[in-house]
Scaffold this motif. Structure first.
Motif, mmCIF file in Angstrom:
data_model
loop_
_atom_site.group_PDB
_atom_site.id
_atom_site.type_symbol
_atom_site.label_atom_id
_atom_site.label_comp_id
_atom_site.label_asym_id
_atom_site.label_seq_id
_atom_site.Cartn_x
_atom_site.Cartn_y
_atom_site.Cartn_z
ATOM 1 N N LYS A 176 -70.381 -15.669 36.717
ATOM 2 C CA LYS A 176 -71.418 -15.626 35.686
ATOM 3 C C LYS A 176 -71.379 -14.338 34.865
ATOM 4 O O LYS A 176 -72.082 -14.210 33.878
ATOM 5 C CB LYS A 176 -72.803 -15.854 36.268
ATOM 6 N N TYR A 177 -70.538 -13.393 35.253
ATOM 7 C CA TYR A 177 -70.394 -12.139 34.530
ATOM 8 C C TYR A 177 -69.048 -12.026 33.810
ATOM 9 O O TYR A 177 -68.765 -11.016 33.187
ATOM 10 C CB TYR A 177 -70.513 -10.948 35.482
ATOM 11 N N LEU A 178 -68.220 -13.071 33.924
ATOM 12 C CA LEU A 178 -66.830 -12.920 33.522
ATOM 13 C C LEU A 178 -66.272 -14.194 32.903
ATOM 14 O O LEU A 178 -66.496 -15.296 33.400
ATOM 15 C CB LEU A 178 -66.023 -12.568 34.781
ATOM 16 N N PHE A 179 -65.548 -14.054 31.805
ATOM 17 C CA PHE A 179 -64.732 -15.115 31.233
ATOM 18 C C PHE A 179 -63.313 -14.574 31.204
ATOM 19 O O PHE A 179 -63.096 -13.406 30.909
ATOM 20 C CB PHE A 179 -65.189 -15.464 29.809
ATOM 21 N N ARG A 180 -62.344 -15.411 31.495
ATOM 22 C CA ARG A 180 -60.976 -14.918 31.522
ATOM 23 C C ARG A 180 -60.014 -15.924 30.912
ATOM 24 O O ARG A 180 -60.215 -17.136 30.997
ATOM 25 C CB ARG A 180 -60.558 -14.575 32.941
ATOM 26 N N ILE A 199 -44.251 -11.821 33.611
ATOM 27 C CA ILE A 199 -45.388 -10.922 33.728
ATOM 28 C C ILE A 199 -46.658 -11.748 33.608
ATOM 29 O O ILE A 199 -46.651 -12.843 33.053
ATOM 30 C CB ILE A 199 -45.379 -9.804 32.664
ATOM 31 N N ILE A 200 -47.730 -11.222 34.155
ATOM 32 C CA ILE A 200 -49.043 -11.845 34.038
ATOM 33 C C ILE A 200 -49.830 -10.993 33.047
ATOM 34 O O ILE A 200 -49.918 -9.778 33.197
ATOM 35 C CB ILE A 200 -49.765 -11.874 35.399
ATOM 36 N N ALA A 201 -50.379 -11.644 32.026
ATOM 37 C CA ALA A 201 -51.160 -10.924 31.019
ATOM 38 C C ALA A 201 -52.347 -11.772 30.604
ATOM 39 O O ALA A 201 -52.306 -13.000 30.709
ATOM 40 C CB ALA A 201 -50.298 -10.584 29.808
ATOM 41 N N GLY A 202 -53.398 -11.125 30.130
ATOM 42 C CA GLY A 202 -54.552 -11.875 29.676
ATOM 43 C C GLY A 202 -55.709 -10.974 29.325
ATOM 44 O O GLY A 202 -55.566 -9.754 29.288
ATOM 45 N N VAL A 203 -56.841 -11.605 29.047
ATOM 46 C CA VAL A 203 -58.047 -10.863 28.711
ATOM 47 C C VAL A 203 -59.195 -11.288 29.620
ATOM 48 O O VAL A 203 -59.260 -12.440 30.054
ATOM 49 C CB VAL A 203 -58.463 -11.048 27.230
ATOM 50 N N LEU A 204 -60.050 -10.338 29.914
ATOM 51 C CA LEU A 204 -61.285 -10.586 30.651
ATOM 52 C C LEU A 204 -62.436 -10.193 29.735
ATOM 53 O O LEU A 204 -62.429 -9.105 29.170
ATOM 54 C CB LEU A 204 -61.347 -9.735 31.923
ATOM 55 N N ILE A 205 -63.385 -11.072 29.585
ATOM 56 C CA ILE A 205 -64.594 -10.764 28.822
ATOM 57 C C ILE A 205 -65.707 -10.659 29.844
ATOM 58 O O ILE A 205 -65.928 -11.589 30.619
ATOM 59 C CB ILE A 205 -64.909 -11.875 27.805
ATOM 60 N N LEU A 206 -66.398 -9.528 29.867
ATOM 61 C CA LEU A 206 -67.408 -9.336 30.899
ATOM 62 C C LEU A 206 -68.654 -8.668 30.354
ATOM 63 O O LEU A 206 -68.628 -8.063 29.290
ATOM 64 C CB LEU A 206 -66.837 -8.502 32.049
ATOM 65 N N TRP A 207 -69.723 -8.815 31.092
ATOM 66 C CA TRP A 207 -70.960 -8.102 30.775
ATOM 67 C C TRP A 207 -70.765 -6.648 31.139
ATOM 68 O O TRP A 207 -70.228 -6.327 32.191
ATOM 69 C CB TRP A 207 -72.109 -8.641 31.590
ATOM 70 N N GLY A 208 -71.230 -5.763 30.302
ATOM 71 C CA GLY A 208 -71.165 -4.344 30.617
ATOM 72 C C GLY A 208 -69.903 -3.691 30.091
ATOM 73 O O GLY A 208 -69.068 -4.313 29.445
ATOM 74 N N GLN A 209 -69.771 -2.424 30.394
ATOM 75 C CA GLN A 209 -68.664 -1.616 29.903
ATOM 76 C C GLN A 209 -67.608 -1.309 30.957
ATOM 77 O O GLN A 209 -66.525 -0.860 30.629
ATOM 78 C CB GLN A 209 -69.209 -0.289 29.348
ATOM 79 N N ASP A 210 -67.919 -1.542 32.230
ATOM 80 C CA ASP A 210 -67.022 -1.156 33.320
ATOM 81 C C ASP A 210 -66.479 -2.398 34.018
ATOM 82 O O ASP A 210 -67.239 -3.228 34.511
ATOM 83 C CB ASP A 210 -67.773 -0.268 34.313
#
Length: 81
Positions: free
Chosen positions: A18-22, A34-45
């Motif tokens: 619930k805090y993360l989209f990937r 290689i493994i690559a991607g993006v994580l979208i998360l609540w907060g800055q850390d």
């Protein structure tokens, strides 16, 4: 093998869903990828969200700045995928 790593990593992150989209992918060919991607998360850390996965330290994390053209291009590839 890389797909198994991604699946296992995501299974460990289930408590953070619930805090993360990937959006993550495997780039390259068999035995040369290689493994690559993006994580979208609540907060800055990112650490509090991903530390549930035992091997989270195996990956590199970088905060993207979308004003940077290189970061923006990387971002667009993964959100369109």
């Amino acid at each position: 093998m890389s797909s198994n790593q991604i699946g296992g990593f995501f299974n460990h992150l289930e408590a953070s869903h619930k805090y993360l989209f990937r959006s993550v992918g495997v780039l390259g060919t068999a035995n040369d990828s290689i493994i690559a991607g993006v994580l979208i998360l609540w907060g800055q850390d990112v650490k509090p969200v991903v530390k549930l996965a035992p091997k989270y330290k195996s990956y590199n994390y970088k905060k993207l700045v979308l004003k940077n053209s290189e970061d923006k291009a990387f971002w667009l590839v993964y959100v369109r995928y």
